[in-house]
Design a protein around this motif. Structure first.
Motif, PDB file in Angstrom:
ATOM      1  N   ALA A 167      -0.578   9.448   8.435  1.00 24.26           N
ATOM      2  CA  ALA A 167       0.635   9.022   7.739  1.00 24.26           C
ATOM      3  C   ALA A 167       1.525   8.183   8.655  1.00 24.26           C
ATOM      4  CB  ALA A 167       1.400  10.243   7.238  1.00 24.26           C
ATOM      5  N   ASP A 168       1.676   8.610   9.893  1.00 23.17           N
ATOM      6  CA  ASP A 168       2.522   7.900  10.843  1.00 23.17           C
ATOM      7  C   ASP A 168       1.960   6.506  11.134  1.00 23.17           C
ATOM      8  OD1 ASP A 168       4.759   7.739  12.590  1.00 23.17           O
ATOM      9  OD2 ASP A 168       3.445   8.161  14.292  1.00 23.17           O
ATOM     10  N   SER A 169       0.635   6.417  11.304  1.00 25.29           N
ATOM     11  CA  SER A 169       0.002   5.123  11.557  1.00 25.29           C
ATOM     12  C   SER A 169       0.174   4.185  10.362  1.00 25.29           C
ATOM     13  CB  SER A 169      -1.485   5.308  11.857  1.00 25.29           C
ATOM     14  OG  SER A 169      -1.676   6.042  13.053  1.00 25.29           O
ATOM     15  N   ALA A 170      -0.028   4.736   9.155  1.00 24.85           N
ATOM     16  CA  ALA A 170       0.124   3.925   7.943  1.00 24.85           C
ATOM     17  C   ALA A 170       1.556   3.415   7.798  1.00 24.85           C
ATOM     18  CB  ALA A 170      -0.267   4.753   6.718  1.00 24.85           C
TER      19      ALA A 170
ATOM     20  N   THR B  45       0.843  -1.197   0.000  1.00 25.33           N
ATOM     21  CA  THR B  45       0.000   0.000   0.000  1.00 25.33           C
ATOM     22  C   THR B  45       0.878   1.246   0.000  1.00 25.33           C
ATOM     23  OG1 THR B  45      -1.723  -1.151   1.237  1.00 25.33           O
ATOM     24  CG2 THR B  45      -1.819   1.256   1.218  1.00 25.33           C
ATOM     25  N   VAL B  46       0.474   2.245  -0.778  1.00 22.16           N
ATOM     26  CA  VAL B  46       1.172   3.528  -0.798  1.00 22.16           C
ATOM     27  C   VAL B  46       0.237   4.598  -0.251  1.00 22.16           C
ATOM     28  CG1 VAL B  46       2.241   5.323  -2.222  1.00 22.16           C
ATOM     29  CG2 VAL B  46       2.633   2.900  -2.746  1.00 22.16           C
ATOM     30  N   VAL B  47       0.714   5.345   0.725  1.00 23.63           N
ATOM     31  CA  VAL B  47      -0.044   6.470   1.271  1.00 23.63           C
ATOM     32  C   VAL B  47       0.644   7.754   0.830  1.00 23.63           C
ATOM     33  CG1 VAL B  47      -0.771   7.673   3.361  1.00 23.63           C
ATOM     34  CG2 VAL B  47      -0.913   5.181   3.245  1.00 23.63           C
ATOM     35  N   ILE B  48      -0.124   8.635   0.192  1.00 22.65           N
ATOM     36  CA  ILE B  48       0.405   9.932  -0.242  1.00 22.65           C
ATOM     37  C   ILE B  48      -0.139  11.004   0.689  1.00 22.65           C
ATOM     38  CG2 ILE B  48       0.521  11.611  -2.110  1.00 22.65           C
ATOM     39  CD1 ILE B  48       0.012   9.355  -4.081  1.00 22.65           C
ATOM     40  N   SER B  49       0.749  11.684   1.374  1.00 24.75           N
ATOM     41  CA  SER B  49       0.353  12.776   2.271  1.00 24.75           C
ATOM     42  C   SER B  49       0.715  14.096   1.618  1.00 24.75           C
ATOM     43  CB  SER B  49       1.064  12.654   3.622  1.00 24.75           C
ATOM     44  OG  SER B  49       0.668  11.476   4.277  1.00 24.75           O
ATOM     45  N   ILE B  50      -0.290  14.927   1.384  1.00 25.26           N
ATOM     46  CA  ILE B  50      -0.054  16.265   0.850  1.00 25.26           C
ATOM     47  C   ILE B  50      -0.219  17.231   2.009  1.00 25.26           C
ATOM     48  CG2 ILE B  50      -0.798  18.004  -0.817  1.00 25.26           C
ATOM     49  CD1 ILE B  50      -1.816  15.707  -2.560  1.00 25.26           C
ATOM     50  N   ALA B  51       0.872  17.838   2.416  1.00 26.72           N
ATOM     51  CA  ALA B  51       0.862  18.625   3.650  1.00 26.72           C
ATOM     52  C   ALA B  51       1.627  19.929   3.476  1.00 26.72           C
ATOM     53  CB  ALA B  51       1.475  17.807   4.781  1.00 26.72           C
ATOM     54  N   PHE B  52       0.868  21.006   3.442  1.00 19.72           N
ATOM     55  CA  PHE B  52       1.460  22.332   3.343  1.00 19.72           C
ATOM     56  C   PHE B  52       1.179  23.082   4.645  1.00 19.72           C
ATOM     57  CE2 PHE B  52       2.157  20.919  -0.665  1.00 19.72           C
ATOM     58  CZ  PHE B  52       2.465  21.869  -1.622  1.00 19.72           C
ATOM     59  N   ALA B  53       2.085  23.973   5.005  1.00 20.04           N
ATOM     60  CA  ALA B  53       1.887  24.738   6.239  1.00 20.04           C
ATOM     61  C   ALA B  53       0.553  25.503   6.169  1.00 20.04           C
ATOM     62  CB  ALA B  53       3.038  25.716   6.421  1.00 20.04           C
ATOM     63  N   ARG B  54      -0.215  25.481   7.221  1.00 17.92           N
ATOM     64  CA  ARG B  54       0.120  24.882   8.512  1.00 17.92           C
ATOM     65  C   ARG B  54      -0.255  23.402   8.504  1.00 17.92           C
ATOM     66  NH1 ARG B  54      -3.072  28.910  12.282  1.00 17.92           N
ATOM     67  NH2 ARG B  54      -2.087  27.748  13.978  1.00 17.92           N
TER      68      ARG B  54
ATOM     69  N   ALA C 219       3.038   0.502   5.275  1.00 16.97           N
ATOM     70  CA  ALA C 219       2.808   1.184   3.996  1.00 16.97           C
ATOM     71  C   ALA C 219       4.043   1.981   3.579  1.00 16.97           C
ATOM     72  CB  ALA C 219       1.608   2.119   4.101  1.00 16.97           C
ATOM     73  N   THR C 220       4.173   2.185   2.278  1.00 14.53           N
ATOM     74  CA  THR C 220       5.184   3.093   1.748  1.00 14.53           C
ATOM     75  C   THR C 220       4.598   4.499   1.799  1.00 14.53           C
ATOM     76  OG1 THR C 220       6.128   1.439   0.258  1.00 14.53           O
ATOM     77  CG2 THR C 220       6.524   3.747  -0.284  1.00 14.53           C
ATOM     78  N   LEU C 221       5.312   5.422   2.399  1.00 14.53           N
ATOM     79  CA  LEU C 221       4.795   6.775   2.593  1.00 14.53           C
ATOM     80  C   LEU C 221       5.478   7.763   1.653  1.00 14.53           C
ATOM     81  CD1 LEU C 221       2.993   8.745   4.093  1.00 14.53           C
ATOM     82  CD2 LEU C 221       4.762   8.923   5.870  1.00 14.53           C
ATOM     83  N   VAL C 222       4.670   8.418   0.819  1.00 15.05           N
ATOM     84  CA  VAL C 222       5.141   9.476  -0.076  1.00 15.05           C
ATOM     85  C   VAL C 222       4.563  10.788   0.440  1.00 15.05           C
ATOM     86  CG1 VAL C 222       5.091  10.420  -2.414  1.00 15.05           C
ATOM     87  CG2 VAL C 222       5.232   7.947  -2.070  1.00 15.05           C
ATOM     88  N   SER C 223       5.418  11.738   0.737  1.00 12.23           N
ATOM     89  CA  SER C 223       4.954  13.039   1.224  1.00 12.23           C
ATOM     90  C   SER C 223       5.296  14.133   0.230  1.00 12.23           C
ATOM     91  CB  SER C 223       5.576  13.358   2.587  1.00 12.23           C
ATOM     92  OG  SER C 223       5.086  12.484   3.576  1.00 12.23           O
ATOM     93  N   ILE C 224       4.302  14.951  -0.066  1.00 12.54           N
ATOM     94  CA  ILE C 224       4.486  16.116  -0.925  1.00 12.54           C
ATOM     95  C   ILE C 224       4.261  17.319  -0.027  1.00 12.54           C
ATOM     96  CG2 ILE C 224       3.639  17.365  -2.943  1.00 12.54           C
ATOM     97  CD1 ILE C 224       2.726  14.644  -4.058  1.00 12.54           C
ATOM     98  N   THR C 225       5.314  18.053   0.235  1.00 12.36           N
ATOM     99  CA  THR C 225       5.241  19.114   1.223  1.00 12.36           C
ATOM    100  C   THR C 225       5.995  20.350   0.745  1.00 12.36           C
ATOM    101  OG1 THR C 225       5.508  19.559   3.598  1.00 12.36           O
ATOM    102  CG2 THR C 225       7.250  18.272   2.509  1.00 12.36           C
ATOM    103  N   ASP C 226       6.102  21.363   1.604  1.00 16.63           N
ATOM    104  CA  ASP C 226       6.601  22.654   1.132  1.00 16.63           C
ATOM    105  C   ASP C 226       7.838  23.171   1.853  1.00 16.63           C
ATOM    106  OD1 ASP C 226       5.383  23.089   3.543  1.00 16.63           O
ATOM    107  OD2 ASP C 226       4.316  24.898   2.937  1.00 16.63           O
TER     108      ASP C 226
END
Length: 325
Positions: free
Chosen positions: A193-196, A175-184, A201-208
């Motif tokens: 994301a942490d639980s996954a 499973t892949v979890v994608i987290s899109i997280a911009f401030a705040r 799971a493989t965690l992909v984060s798109i952040t700023d």
């Protein structure tokens, strides 16, 4: 390896103060390359020792050696006088020009190997879960819908009240979890994301930002908005360009399967009469609402489009085809 690449590689092991130094360098290269240690310490709000230790953590013998590396990189890139170019532009043109410049700067530092690994993970996933809350939700919704259109195994999770939240209990190592997280950054997105991640799971984060808490837990972290707009918010232009790049790569890798899948979608839409049927629907909408001259103009434009289509069809007939197997 460029200084940017060195920074991204070392981010997970940096202290909070060192990350502030990293973020300052990524956003203020010119200023950092010639500033004194004392001035940088004041501007970044960290001790001089923190700046020096940051240089050591990247493998440099000294702070001066790191500055020299940055100067050489800056001088190796052709300089563009953006401010001079936009002086005589309108307000909107200035905004567009700055956004285009930001996009070009971001593209010049993108890690294509990281993008390839991300795409490979998505292609091999049994399920893809996309999360994003508050200001990041619209991006998660857009990207998740596009991924599901192509792959058919993507779900967009909308915080705790979403019944799909329970998919967290069905996570596998594929499973892949994608987290899109911009401030705040919202606590909910981080906790999900942490639980996954803990469940395999493989965690992909798109952040700023390199200060984003998602750097600590992600397998793949992509900075998609290193610049701020005129109001101090992260500009979305790099993020949506990133989405398009990933979608295009997935399409290129699974073209035949995706073309067939999209054809099935179109057949379903046609069965349900979901969308307007081109020019016929337009004519129906015009009934008793347009003048003869307006209708004549519409017909004239339609004829031009038909002529272009006929030309394209004739060109297609002359296309060289491969031999049938």
């Amino acid at each position: 390896m460029s200084l940017d690449q060195l920074i991204y590689e070392k981010i997970p092991s940096l202290s909070a103060g060192q990350r502030k130094v990293a973020e300052y360098i990524l956003n203020n290269k010119d200023e950092f390359s010639y500033a004194t240690l004392a001035k940088l310490s004041k501007d970044i709000s960290v001790s001089e020792t923190t700046v020096i230790r940051f240089a050591y953590s990247l493998g440099f013998d000294s702070f001066s050696a790191m500055q020299q590396k940055l100067r050489e990189e800056i001088l190796s890139v052709p300089q563009r006088n953006v401010e001079g170019q936009i002086q005589n532009q309108t307000f909107y043109q200035k905004v567009f020009s700055r956004e285009m410049q930001a996009l070009q700067d971001w593209i010049s530092h993108i890690d294509e190997e990281l993008l390839d690994k991300t795409v490979e993970a998505l292609l091999n996933a049994d399920h893809i879960l996309v999360t994003g809350a508050r200001s990041s939700y619209h991006a998660a919704n857009w990207f998740g819908n596009r991924l599901n259109l192509l792959l058919g195994n993507t779900h967009i999770i909308q915080e705790f009240y979403d019944p799909r939240f329970d998919l967290l209990n069905h996570i596998t190592d594929k499973t892949v979890v994608i987290s899109i997280a911009f401030a705040r950054y919202t606590k909910w997105t981080y906790r999900y994301a942490d639980s996954a991640k803990k469940m395999g799971a493989t965690l992909v984060s798109i952040t700023d930002s390199v200060s984003s808490p998602f750097f600590n837990i992600s397998d793949y972290t992509i900075l998609a908005a290193p610049v701020k707009d005129s109001m101090g918010f992260s500009s979305p232009i790099c993020m949506y360009c990133l989405f398009d790049a990933i979608i295009s790569k997935i399409h290129d890798e699974r073209k035949d399967m995706i073309v067939e899948r999209l054809k099935q979608y179109e057949d379903t839409y046609r069965d349900f009469d979901m969308y307007y049927d081109g020019f016929v629907s337009i004519l129906n909408d015009m009934e008793n609402r347009v003048t003869k001259s307006e209708l004549d103009e519409c017909i004239k434009n339609a004829k031009k489009n038909v002529e272009k289509l006929l030309v394209a069809i004739e060109l297609a007939k002359n296309t060289t085809l491969k031999t049938e197997e």
